[in-house]
Scaffold this motif. Sequence first.
Motif, PDB file in Angstrom:
ATOM      1  N   VAL A   1       0.845  -1.194   0.000  1.00  9.41           N
ATOM      2  CA  VAL A   1       0.000   0.000   0.000  1.00  9.41           C
ATOM      3  C   VAL A   1       0.881   1.245   0.000  1.00  9.41           C
ATOM      4  O   VAL A   1       0.633   2.204  -0.741  1.00  9.41           O
ATOM      5  CB  VAL A   1      -0.934   0.000   1.231  1.00  9.41           C
ATOM      6  CG1 VAL A   1      -1.626   1.355   1.378  1.00  9.41           C
ATOM      7  CG2 VAL A   1      -1.975  -1.096   1.106  1.00  9.41           C
ATOM      8  N   LEU A   2       1.930   1.234   0.825  1.00 10.22           N
ATOM      9  CA  LEU A   2       2.846   2.372   0.859  1.00 10.22           C
ATOM     10  C   LEU A   2       3.537   2.575  -0.481  1.00 10.22           C
ATOM     11  O   LEU A   2       3.672   3.701  -0.970  1.00 10.22           O
ATOM     12  CB  LEU A   2       3.898   2.162   1.951  1.00 10.22           C
ATOM     13  CG  LEU A   2       3.508   2.514   3.393  1.00 10.22           C
ATOM     14  CD1 LEU A   2       4.672   2.264   4.330  1.00 10.22           C
ATOM     15  CD2 LEU A   2       3.048   3.963   3.498  1.00 10.22           C
ATOM     16  N   ARG A   3       3.970   1.473  -1.087  1.00 12.10           N
ATOM     17  CA  ARG A   3       4.682   1.589  -2.364  1.00 12.10           C
ATOM     18  C   ARG A   3       3.753   2.085  -3.471  1.00 12.10           C
ATOM     19  O   ARG A   3       4.172   2.845  -4.354  1.00 12.10           O
ATOM     20  CB  ARG A   3       5.315   0.245  -2.731  1.00 12.10           C
ATOM     21  CG  ARG A   3       6.367  -0.193  -1.718  1.00 12.10           C
ATOM     22  CD  ARG A   3       7.186  -1.369  -2.188  1.00 12.10           C
ATOM     23  NE  ARG A   3       8.070  -1.846  -1.132  1.00 12.10           N
ATOM     24  CZ  ARG A   3       9.203  -1.267  -0.767  1.00 12.10           C
ATOM     25  NH1 ARG A   3       9.603  -0.169  -1.400  1.00 12.10           N
ATOM     26  NH2 ARG A   3       9.951  -1.762   0.210  1.00 12.10           N
ATOM     27  N   SER A   4       2.497   1.661  -3.442  1.00  7.58           N
ATOM     28  CA  SER A   4       1.553   2.147  -4.452  1.00  7.58           C
ATOM     29  C   SER A   4       1.281   3.636  -4.240  1.00  7.58           C
ATOM     30  O   SER A   4       1.136   4.390  -5.212  1.00  7.58           O
ATOM     31  CB  SER A   4       0.250   1.344  -4.392  1.00  7.58           C
ATOM     32  OG  SER A   4      -0.417   1.522  -3.152  1.00  7.58           O
ATOM     33  N   ALA A   5       1.228   4.061  -2.970  1.00  7.90           N
ATOM     34  CA  ALA A   5       1.040   5.492  -2.702  1.00  7.90           C
ATOM     35  C   ALA A   5       2.242   6.296  -3.182  1.00  7.90           C
ATOM     36  O   ALA A   5       2.092   7.402  -3.711  1.00  7.90           O
ATOM     37  CB  ALA A   5       0.812   5.712  -1.209  1.00  7.90           C
TER      38      ALA A   5
ATOM     39  N   ALA B   1      -8.972  10.752  -3.453  1.00  7.44           N
ATOM     40  CA  ALA B   1      -9.504   9.798  -4.428  1.00  7.44           C
ATOM     41  C   ALA B   1      -8.710   8.492  -4.394  1.00  7.44           C
ATOM     42  O   ALA B   1      -9.284   7.396  -4.513  1.00  7.44           O
ATOM     43  CB  ALA B   1      -9.469  10.405  -5.831  1.00  7.44           C
ATOM     44  N   PHE B   2      -7.403   8.587  -4.215  1.00  3.65           N
ATOM     45  CA  PHE B   2      -6.560   7.394  -4.158  1.00  3.65           C
ATOM     46  C   PHE B   2      -6.909   6.526  -2.962  1.00  3.65           C
ATOM     47  O   PHE B   2      -7.123   5.322  -3.088  1.00  3.65           O
ATOM     48  CB  PHE B   2      -5.088   7.814  -4.101  1.00  3.65           C
ATOM     49  CG  PHE B   2      -4.141   6.678  -3.825  1.00  3.65           C
ATOM     50  CD1 PHE B   2      -3.787   5.792  -4.836  1.00  3.65           C
ATOM     51  CD2 PHE B   2      -3.609   6.492  -2.556  1.00  3.65           C
ATOM     52  CE1 PHE B   2      -2.922   4.737  -4.582  1.00  3.65           C
ATOM     53  CE2 PHE B   2      -2.738   5.451  -2.292  1.00  3.65           C
ATOM     54  CZ  PHE B   2      -2.394   4.562  -3.306  1.00  3.65           C
ATOM     55  N   THR B   3      -6.987   7.134  -1.772  1.00  2.00           N
ATOM     56  CA  THR B   3      -7.289   6.350  -0.576  1.00  2.00           C
ATOM     57  C   THR B   3      -8.720   5.820  -0.605  1.00  2.00           C
ATOM     58  O   THR B   3      -8.977   4.714  -0.128  1.00  2.00           O
ATOM     59  CB  THR B   3      -7.073   7.192   0.694  1.00  2.00           C
ATOM     60  OG1 THR B   3      -7.844   8.398   0.621  1.00  2.00           O
ATOM     61  CG2 THR B   3      -5.602   7.553   0.850  1.00  2.00           C
ATOM     62  N   SER B   4      -9.630   6.581  -1.185  1.00  2.48           N
ATOM     63  CA  SER B   4     -11.008   6.088  -1.317  1.00  2.48           C
ATOM     64  C   SER B   4     -11.063   4.878  -2.224  1.00  2.48           C
ATOM     65  O   SER B   4     -11.805   3.920  -1.971  1.00  2.48           O
ATOM     66  CB  SER B   4     -11.916   7.194  -1.853  1.00  2.48           C
ATOM     67  OG  SER B   4     -11.974   8.290  -0.967  1.00  2.48           O
TER      68      SER B   4
END
Length: 287
Positions: free
Chosen positions: A64-68, A85-88
Amino acid sequence: SIAQLMSRKKQALWAGVALSALVGLGFYFATARFIESDSRERFANHARNAQNNINARIKSYTNVLRSAASLFRTSYPLTRDQFHAFTSGLDLRTHFPAIEVMNYAQYVLDADRPAFERQLRDEQRAGKFGGAPFQIVPPGKRPAYSVITFIEPDVPWDSAFGSDLEAKDEARHYVMATSRDYGTMMASGLPVKVISTPSKVGLAMRLPLYRYGMPANNVAQRRKAYIGSIGIAFSVPKLIRGVLDEMPINNVRLTLVDPVPPLATRDAVPDRVLFDSIATDSDPDPA
């Protein structure tokens, strides 16, 4: 004589009884060893499976961190709406239920602080977020700041908005600087107080971010390209409870322990227990 014959029969009988007892005892110990060995093997298998499941869950959270981090490579500077929008889209509550909060801390030099605070106040006036007029907290002049600029969900975490992570303590400053210089993910190692209780530990992980298109092949380049870090705080009990649910046997006690490396100059320090399935807040350290 008849007496001698009877004596020999008794001797043979007792010899047979003794032999039978020895054979039976041998089978008993062999069976006991087999059962013990089988039990230990099954225990080891359950422990390995639990360990693998925990590793897999932690790996999914680091992903999740790497995708962020990849999100910041697509558009910089990133907007608040893009981060939301990303976290949603990740739907953290459903797919990553142990994650309590995700945030972005922007690296700000002291010379850039006035412009940074003006920019955030302009966003406030434009209705991007509410609250008191934005300023970096805690107050005080420092060479640089790591300011929580985006945070999701904003409720109930809005009080952390504007916090300078590096001002918390020297140990955190050192860890964040090391993470920045070497491009490595860092873990808090210590419980995150706001999501921890005596029996429930919350931990944090952060990943450094570098401006896309700038070289980051050595320490000097990484320092120049550094823009901040992306982080999550997660609940260890929520992470581990799913592992317990997947175990094929009931009433298992599961503990997760963080070994403290021994130092020659320090007395022995007990390992840190991060999770104990039978611990409660009233009894956080059961025997």
